[in-house]
Structure formats: C-alpha cells, structure tokens
Design a protein around this motif. Sequence first.
Motif, PDB file in Angstrom:
ATOM      1  N   ILE A 228     -45.704  34.195 -23.598  1.00  0.00           N
ATOM      2  CA  ILE A 228     -47.135  34.849 -24.230  1.00  0.00           C
ATOM      3  C   ILE A 228     -48.452  34.575 -23.215  1.00  0.00           C
ATOM      4  CG2 ILE A 228     -48.787  34.224 -25.935  1.00  0.00           C
ATOM      5  CD1 ILE A 228     -46.604  33.723 -27.975  1.00  0.00           C
ATOM      6  N   ALA A 229     -48.762  35.715 -22.937  1.00  0.00           N
ATOM      7  CA  ALA A 229     -50.050  35.758 -22.107  1.00  0.00           C
ATOM      8  C   ALA A 229     -51.215  36.703 -22.747  1.00  0.00           C
ATOM      9  CB  ALA A 229     -49.690  36.377 -20.785  1.00  0.00           C
ATOM     10  N   ASP A 230     -52.426  36.232 -22.385  1.00  0.00           N
ATOM     11  CA  ASP A 230     -53.512  36.999 -23.075  1.00  0.00           C
ATOM     12  C   ASP A 230     -53.378  37.402 -24.641  1.00  0.00           C
ATOM     13  OD1 ASP A 230     -54.822  37.121 -20.240  1.00  0.00           O
ATOM     14  OD2 ASP A 230     -53.357  38.474 -19.716  1.00  0.00           O
ATOM     15  N   GLY A 231     -52.682  36.225 -25.340  1.00  0.00           N
ATOM     16  CA  GLY A 231     -52.704  36.569 -26.748  1.00  0.00           C
ATOM     17  C   GLY A 231     -51.521  37.555 -27.354  1.00  0.00           C
ATOM     18  N   ALA A 232     -50.653  37.956 -26.471  1.00  0.00           N
ATOM     19  CA  ALA A 232     -49.538  38.639 -26.773  1.00  0.00           C
ATOM     20  C   ALA A 232     -48.342  38.269 -26.355  1.00  0.00           C
ATOM     21  CB  ALA A 232     -49.762  40.256 -26.493  1.00  0.00           C
ATOM     22  N   ILE A 233     -47.242  38.644 -26.890  1.00  0.00           N
ATOM     23  CA  ILE A 233     -45.945  38.592 -26.478  1.00  0.00           C
ATOM     24  C   ILE A 233     -45.625  39.376 -25.173  1.00  0.00           C
ATOM     25  CG2 ILE A 233     -43.426  38.539 -26.671  1.00  0.00           C
ATOM     26  CD1 ILE A 233     -43.926  37.476 -29.519  1.00  0.00           C
ATOM     27  N   VAL A 234     -45.448  39.167 -23.918  1.00  0.00           N
ATOM     28  CA  VAL A 234     -45.213  39.957 -22.905  1.00  0.00           C
ATOM     29  C   VAL A 234     -43.909  40.122 -22.710  1.00  0.00           C
ATOM     30  CG1 VAL A 234     -45.462  40.273 -20.347  1.00  0.00           C
ATOM     31  CG2 VAL A 234     -47.361  39.290 -21.829  1.00  0.00           C
ATOM     32  N   GLU A 235     -43.101  39.373 -22.956  1.00  0.00           N
ATOM     33  CA  GLU A 235     -41.708  39.498 -22.683  1.00  0.00           C
ATOM     34  C   GLU A 235     -40.872  38.560 -23.558  1.00  0.00           C
ATOM     35  OE1 GLU A 235     -38.580  39.383 -18.706  1.00  0.00           O
ATOM     36  OE2 GLU A 235     -40.571  39.491 -18.646  1.00  0.00           O
ATOM     37  N   GLN A 236     -39.438  38.847 -23.970  1.00  0.00           N
ATOM     38  CA  GLN A 236     -38.945  37.468 -24.738  1.00  0.00           C
ATOM     39  C   GLN A 236     -37.511  38.171 -24.697  1.00  0.00           C
ATOM     40  OE1 GLN A 236     -39.160  37.330 -28.914  1.00  0.00           O
ATOM     41  NE2 GLN A 236     -40.491  39.273 -29.188  1.00  0.00           N
ATOM     42  N   GLY A 237     -36.444  37.177 -24.852  1.00  0.00           N
ATOM     43  CA  GLY A 237     -34.976  37.412 -24.764  1.00  0.00           C
ATOM     44  C   GLY A 237     -34.278  36.263 -24.432  1.00  0.00           C
ATOM     45  N   ASN A 238     -33.013  36.411 -23.845  1.00  0.00           N
ATOM     46  CA  ASN A 238     -32.171  35.350 -23.633  1.00  0.00           C
ATOM     47  C   ASN A 238     -32.708  34.509 -22.434  1.00  0.00           C
ATOM     48  OD1 ASN A 238     -30.108  34.554 -21.256  1.00  0.00           O
ATOM     49  ND2 ASN A 238     -29.002  34.702 -23.425  1.00  0.00           N
ATOM     50  N   PRO A 239     -32.883  33.057 -22.776  1.00  0.00           N
ATOM     51  CA  PRO A 239     -33.470  32.173 -21.880  1.00  0.00           C
ATOM     52  C   PRO A 239     -33.448  32.436 -20.213  1.00  0.00           C
ATOM     53  CG  PRO A 239     -32.854  31.028 -23.670  1.00  0.00           C
ATOM     54  CD  PRO A 239     -32.114  32.440 -23.833  1.00  0.00           C
ATOM     55  N   LYS A 240     -32.074  32.427 -20.103  1.00  0.00           N
ATOM     56  CA  LYS A 240     -31.634  32.755 -18.707  1.00  0.00           C
ATOM     57  C   LYS A 240     -32.232  33.986 -18.214  1.00  0.00           C
ATOM     58  CE  LYS A 240     -27.605  29.713 -18.081  1.00  0.00           C
ATOM     59  NZ  LYS A 240     -27.839  28.833 -19.211  1.00  0.00           N
ATOM     60  N   GLU A 241     -32.287  35.011 -18.679  1.00  0.00           N
ATOM     61  CA  GLU A 241     -32.550  36.347 -18.432  1.00  0.00           C
ATOM     62  C   GLU A 241     -34.142  36.113 -18.131  1.00  0.00           C
ATOM     63  OE1 GLU A 241     -30.853  39.127 -17.613  1.00  0.00           O
ATOM     64  OE2 GLU A 241     -29.168  37.938 -17.873  1.00  0.00           O
ATOM     65  N   VAL A 242     -34.733  35.719 -19.206  1.00  0.00           N
ATOM     66  CA  VAL A 242     -36.134  35.665 -19.078  1.00  0.00           C
ATOM     67  C   VAL A 242     -36.629  34.718 -17.809  1.00  0.00           C
ATOM     68  CG1 VAL A 242     -38.478  35.037 -20.115  1.00  0.00           C
ATOM     69  CG2 VAL A 242     -36.619  36.338 -21.531  1.00  0.00           C
ATOM     70  N   LEU A 243     -36.004  33.564 -17.733  1.00  0.00           N
ATOM     71  CA  LEU A 243     -36.605  32.559 -16.624  1.00  0.00           C
ATOM     72  C   LEU A 243     -36.056  32.754 -15.356  1.00  0.00           C
ATOM     73  CD1 LEU A 243     -36.124  29.430 -18.896  1.00  0.00           C
ATOM     74  CD2 LEU A 243     -38.181  30.510 -18.504  1.00  0.00           C
ATOM     75  N   ARG A 244     -34.989  33.424 -15.235  1.00  0.00           N
ATOM     76  CA  ARG A 244     -34.483  33.676 -13.918  1.00  0.00           C
ATOM     77  C   ARG A 244     -34.641  35.097 -13.510  1.00  0.00           C
ATOM     78  NH1 ARG A 244     -28.907  29.903 -13.227  1.00  0.00           N
ATOM     79  NH2 ARG A 244     -29.669  28.087 -14.283  1.00  0.00           N
ATOM     80  N   LYS A 245     -34.518  35.908 -14.240  1.00  0.00           N
ATOM     81  CA  LYS A 245     -34.746  37.500 -13.861  1.00  0.00           C
ATOM     82  C   LYS A 245     -35.743  37.954 -14.866  1.00  0.00           C
ATOM     83  CE  LYS A 245     -29.660  37.660 -12.799  1.00  0.00           C
ATOM     84  NZ  LYS A 245     -28.723  38.301 -13.470  1.00  0.00           N
ATOM     85  N   PRO A 246     -36.977  37.638 -14.852  1.00  0.00           N
ATOM     86  CA  PRO A 246     -38.119  38.251 -15.424  1.00  0.00           C
ATOM     87  C   PRO A 246     -38.278  39.665 -15.187  1.00  0.00           C
ATOM     88  CG  PRO A 246     -38.930  36.560 -14.038  1.00  0.00           C
ATOM     89  CD  PRO A 246     -37.411  36.512 -14.062  1.00  0.00           C
ATOM     90  N   GLN A 247     -38.686  40.459 -16.050  1.00  0.00           N
ATOM     91  CA  GLN A 247     -38.684  41.960 -15.948  1.00  0.00           C
ATOM     92  C   GLN A 247     -40.149  42.243 -15.753  1.00  0.00           C
ATOM     93  OE1 GLN A 247     -35.902  43.979 -15.436  1.00  0.00           O
ATOM     94  NE2 GLN A 247     -35.042  41.991 -15.413  1.00  0.00           N
ATOM     95  N   HIS A 248     -41.180  41.628 -16.538  1.00  0.00           N
ATOM     96  CA  HIS A 248     -42.552  41.916 -16.472  1.00  0.00           C
ATOM     97  C   HIS A 248     -42.990  41.176 -15.193  1.00  0.00           C
ATOM     98  CE1 HIS A 248     -46.815  42.600 -17.840  1.00  0.00           C
ATOM     99  NE2 HIS A 248     -45.971  43.413 -18.467  1.00  0.00           N
ATOM    100  N   SER A 249     -44.115  41.707 -14.484  1.00  0.00           N
ATOM    101  CA  SER A 249     -44.785  41.168 -13.329  1.00  0.00           C
ATOM    102  C   SER A 249     -45.782  39.970 -13.655  1.00  0.00           C
ATOM    103  CB  SER A 249     -45.717  42.194 -12.674  1.00  0.00           C
ATOM    104  OG  SER A 249     -46.596  42.565 -13.499  1.00  0.00           O
ATOM    105  N   ARG A 250     -46.278  39.866 -14.876  1.00  0.00           N
ATOM    106  CA  ARG A 250     -46.952  38.843 -15.415  1.00  0.00           C
ATOM    107  C   ARG A 250     -46.202  37.477 -15.589  1.00  0.00           C
ATOM    108  NH1 ARG A 250     -49.297  35.191 -15.362  1.00  0.00           N
ATOM    109  NH2 ARG A 250     -51.294  34.321 -16.645  1.00  0.00           N
ATOM    110  N   THR A 251     -44.848  37.918 -16.187  1.00  0.00           N
ATOM    111  CA  THR A 251     -43.755  36.738 -16.521  1.00  0.00           C
ATOM    112  C   THR A 251     -43.426  36.229 -15.136  1.00  0.00           C
ATOM    113  OG1 THR A 251     -43.227  38.014 -18.330  1.00  0.00           O
ATOM    114  CG2 THR A 251     -41.876  36.221 -17.792  1.00  0.00           C
ATOM    115  N   GLN A 252     -43.120  37.066 -14.229  1.00  0.00           N
ATOM    116  CA  GLN A 252     -42.758  36.702 -12.768  1.00  0.00           C
ATOM    117  C   GLN A 252     -43.947  35.872 -12.174  1.00  0.00           C
ATOM    118  OE1 GLN A 252     -41.964  40.567 -10.810  1.00  0.00           O
ATOM    119  NE2 GLN A 252     -40.223  41.090 -12.204  1.00  0.00           N
ATOM    120  N   ARG A 253     -45.107  36.475 -12.220  1.00  0.00           N
ATOM    121  CA  ARG A 253     -46.285  35.401 -11.560  1.00  0.00           C
ATOM    122  C   ARG A 253     -46.451  34.223 -12.319  1.00  0.00           C
ATOM    123  NH1 ARG A 253     -49.691  39.036 -12.497  1.00  0.00           N
ATOM    124  NH2 ARG A 253     -51.314  38.303 -13.894  1.00  0.00           N
ATOM    125  N   PHE A 254     -46.233  34.020 -13.385  1.00  0.00           N
ATOM    126  CA  PHE A 254     -46.220  32.635 -14.258  1.00  0.00           C
ATOM    127  C   PHE A 254     -45.323  31.921 -13.551  1.00  0.00           C
ATOM    128  CE2 PHE A 254     -44.767  30.053 -17.599  1.00  0.00           C
ATOM    129  CZ  PHE A 254     -45.663  29.160 -17.800  1.00  0.00           C
TER     130      PHE A 254
END
Length: 261
Positions: A228-254
Amino acid sequence: MVRMPGTVQNASPFLEAEDIWVEFNGKPAVKGISMRVDRGEVVAIIGPSGSGKSTFLRCINHLQAPTSGTVKIDGISVREGKGGHPKSKELTQLRRRVGMVFQQFNLFPNLTAVENIMLAQVQALGRTKKDARGRALALLDRVGLEHRANHYPGECSGGQQQRIAIARALALDPMVLLFDEPTSALDPELGAEVLGVMKEMASEGMTMIVVTHEMSFAEDVADRVAFIADGAIVEQGNPKEVLRKPQHSRTQRFLKAVLER
C-alpha cells in the motif's frame, strides 16, 4: 506455509472490505481499497509510513469509521456512506469477530498479566472470573508466559508484554486477528519472540491481517502480500513474487530502500 486441515480457500471470502475510503479534513487517507481474505489466510500489508496501512486496518473492526465502504465478516455486513451509519448492534457483532494487537501493548499497568486477559472476558463475554482465569492461564501457557501470570506489565519485557497482548486478543475467541506493526516497538530479539507466536497461530489456521515492516515474516508466513502506498493497494500477490520480483516501480523503490537500510 503448512496449513491445518479445513483452511482451503473458498469461492466466498470469509472477510471482505469493499471500496474503503477514509478522509481526514477533506483529504483522502485511504482511497477505495478493496480486499478479500479467506478463512485461515494470512495477509501481510507492507508500505511506507503514512501510506494508509494502519488506517485501513482499523477500518476492518471500525476502530476507524470509514468515510464510505463496506466490511463483511462471516456473514455480518457493516456499511458506511450515503446509506447512513451502522447500528450499534451491527458494530458489536462485527467487533466480536475481530481481535486486534497494537504497536503499543495497551495493557493496564495496575493489573497483572492474568488480570489483563481476564478483564474483557468478564466484561464483554460475561464469563465468570473462574472461567476467565482458566482461559487466561491457558493462553499465557500457549504464548510461553504462564510463569508471568501474576506479574505486572512493568515487570515484563516488551516482548513479553506484546505476547500478553496477543493472549488477551485471543481470549475473546476472535475469528480473525489484526496486527498493527506488532514488533515495531521491540528490538530484534524481543520481536522474534512475538513473531514466533504469530507463526504458530498462522500454522494453526488463524485468519490474520498483519501490517508489518518484517519482510522475512511476510515472505515466510503470509499467503499474500499487499503493498500500500498513497492510500491505495499498488501491488499484491504471492509473497516471493511481490518481494523478490515486484512489478510496479513504486513497489520496487520501496523495497530497494528497505533492503539498503
């Protein structure tokens, strides 16, 4: 993560938050978040400070009333918005299904560990003091603290206080547990004590939504991670996918900032 029998995901969600909006002084803090959680599922919510994570979490049990949106848990539906406000009976039924563990332990300093866990059982559930004490002692044993039953919070470490707070939440027999950064006030060693208890509950099939900065916990224990960033869900899914291979640039930056600390 190995689940207990009977925690297979169903087509109909056990918990559902629909289009949750929260505004403070006309400014949106939560922007239309929707989330479906199945019985026995563990969802970890991550994101930067001030992104609306905790505000959204508090909307689930109406500690924070949404400006608009609907929360459904096990057949109980509570709606805020143009249709008016929920009745007190609806809120009571919803809250009876939800337990919450906060950053700060919120224990009564003048009550012992066992008395802290007994209090809500007597007041909210109408249990006798004898039954409430028996349940409290069993839960203290479950979190490894039966030997601290007659100690006051000030005589316990931070990790012990948080485990007492978890036992207190479990004492009301909730269907789902909400955790708001439960280890953020603890050093790593004490935080590990709390995470160990949470992992055990997850393995037993407790439905949990956890706002956390513990990325290893999110990856190892959660069934799903929501960023969650700026009040909205930006990306969600399998933990390993989100944490190791994030698709959204905002998730990657965080995650880059978190890993490089």
